[in-house]
Design an enzyme around this catalytic site. Sequence first.
Site, PDB file in Angstrom:
ATOM      1  N   HIS A 207      42.643  39.153  37.649  1.00 39.42           N
ATOM      2  CA  HIS A 207      41.352  39.831  37.484  1.00 39.42           C
ATOM      3  C   HIS A 207      40.249  38.812  37.155  1.00 39.42           C
ATOM      4  CE1 HIS A 207      38.868  43.385  36.324  1.00 39.42           C
ATOM      5  NE2 HIS A 207      38.307  42.524  35.498  1.00 39.42           N
ATOM      6  N   GLU A 208      40.518  37.926  36.216  1.00 40.43           N
ATOM      7  CA  GLU A 208      39.483  36.956  35.820  1.00 40.43           C
ATOM      8  C   GLU A 208      39.220  35.938  36.938  1.00 40.43           C
ATOM      9  OE1 GLU A 208      37.626  37.639  33.416  1.00 40.43           O
ATOM     10  OE2 GLU A 208      38.902  39.161  32.515  1.00 40.43           O
ATOM     11  N   HIS A 211      36.991  37.531  39.358  1.00 38.91           N
ATOM     12  CA  HIS A 211      35.574  37.443  38.950  1.00 38.91           C
ATOM     13  C   HIS A 211      34.993  36.066  39.299  1.00 38.91           C
ATOM     14  CE1 HIS A 211      35.059  41.287  37.181  1.00 38.91           C
ATOM     15  NE2 HIS A 211      35.744  41.089  36.066  1.00 38.91           N
ATOM     16  N   HIS A 217      33.398  44.356  39.487  1.00 41.36           N
ATOM     17  CA  HIS A 217      34.357  45.432  39.228  1.00 41.36           C
ATOM     18  C   HIS A 217      34.362  46.425  40.388  1.00 41.36           C
ATOM     19  CE1 HIS A 217      34.412  44.633  34.662  1.00 41.36           C
ATOM     20  NE2 HIS A 217      35.467  44.117  35.254  1.00 41.36           N
ATOM     21  N   CYS A 218      35.544  46.933  40.670  1.00 46.95           N
ATOM     22  CA  CYS A 218      35.722  47.875  41.777  1.00 46.95           C
ATOM     23  C   CYS A 218      35.603  49.308  41.260  1.00 46.95           C
ATOM     24  CB  CYS A 218      37.101  47.656  42.396  1.00 46.95           C
ATOM     25  SG  CYS A 218      37.443  48.755  43.773  1.00 46.95           S
ATOM     26  N   CYS A 242      42.379  46.432  46.332  1.00 45.39           N
ATOM     27  CA  CYS A 242      42.121  47.470  47.330  1.00 45.39           C
ATOM     28  C   CYS A 242      41.652  46.775  48.626  1.00 45.39           C
ATOM     29  CB  CYS A 242      41.052  48.437  46.812  1.00 45.39           C
ATOM     30  SG  CYS A 242      39.386  47.744  46.869  1.00 45.39           S
TER      31      CYS A 242
HETATM   32 ZN    ZN Z   1      38.828  47.116  44.786  1.00 44.98          ZN
HETATM   33 ZN    ZN Z   2      36.449  42.438  34.594  1.00 45.26          ZN
END
Ligand code: ZN
Ligand code: ZN
Length: 305
Positions: A207-208, A211, A217-218, A242
């Site tokens: 996740h990071e 970024h 963010h999704c 996704c």
């Molecule tokens: Zn997504």
């Molecule tokens: Zn985040």
Amino acid sequence: MDRSVWLDALGAIKDAPPPVRAMFASDEAVEPLPEPGPHEWLSIHDESGQTFDEFVRTAARPPRSERTMYIQPVDTEGALSDACLATLASFAGAFFQLDVRVRPPLVLEPSSLLMRAAPDAGTPQVYAGDILARLYADKPTDAFCVLGITAHDLFPHPIVSFAFGEASAACRVGVASVARYGPPFCGEVPGSPPGEMRKRCCRVIAHEIGHMAGLAHCIYFRCLMNGSSSLAESDRRPLHLCPIDLRKLQWLLGFDFAERYRRLQQFWREIGEEPEAAWMGERLRAEAAHGPPAPILAGLRRAWV
Ligand SMILES: [Zn+2]
Ligand SMILES: [Zn+2]
């Protein structure tokens, strides 16, 4: 959220690589993001999403000379073993298809860090910006990004109670904390199955790094890039992107989809996470059933115009 919003976020579908189209068309591979509960991320934060076209307008593809990812342990003594760091590096390499190097551990002087007591737990907490500044000061010239992993609990801003991590897309440095994956914070999910800690670490580092790659963010599907305001909400995020975010990442880094799925499948299989390995296997099969890989299509398009 209706389908037209997803289509708009995906960008021109006829130009999307076949694996992205195959995933987008599969009810098994994508799951809409449900309406947020009262304390969930999207109830607290007003986020409008980031379409593929918006991403392409702002993201910068890394030059060949900047395609190494560095993982920097920061004050992890006693919290993360060398074996665990090697596992996380292996996952990050497969996920982003970049070279990964684990740097020697960094021990920071407490006096160099802004600290406070966490408002929700009273336990010590470190200002994430101090770690980001240190990582940026030491960033190697061939780095795509530098990700710090720390056992410190983090706060990103005085009015925010905590953060699982923080990253800067502009500077491509980030830090992920594993502090809340153990006592006293993980009481929210009693009886976590074995391997849950490892999956949480994989989830937060991807996740990071996402970024740092410029992914916001999704808000469209259940996705690794969903925001999260609690450990329970974090745990609901899948360990994959996704189709909209997958398209962005592939545009940025130019990896081969099948090779990436194969390496991720092998990674999950080697650490005994069969459901994750099976998901990658499904994507490989779906891709094989949906025609030639993207580079061939791109070549054909060039021949036509
Ligand atoms: Zn997504
Ligand atoms: Zn985040």
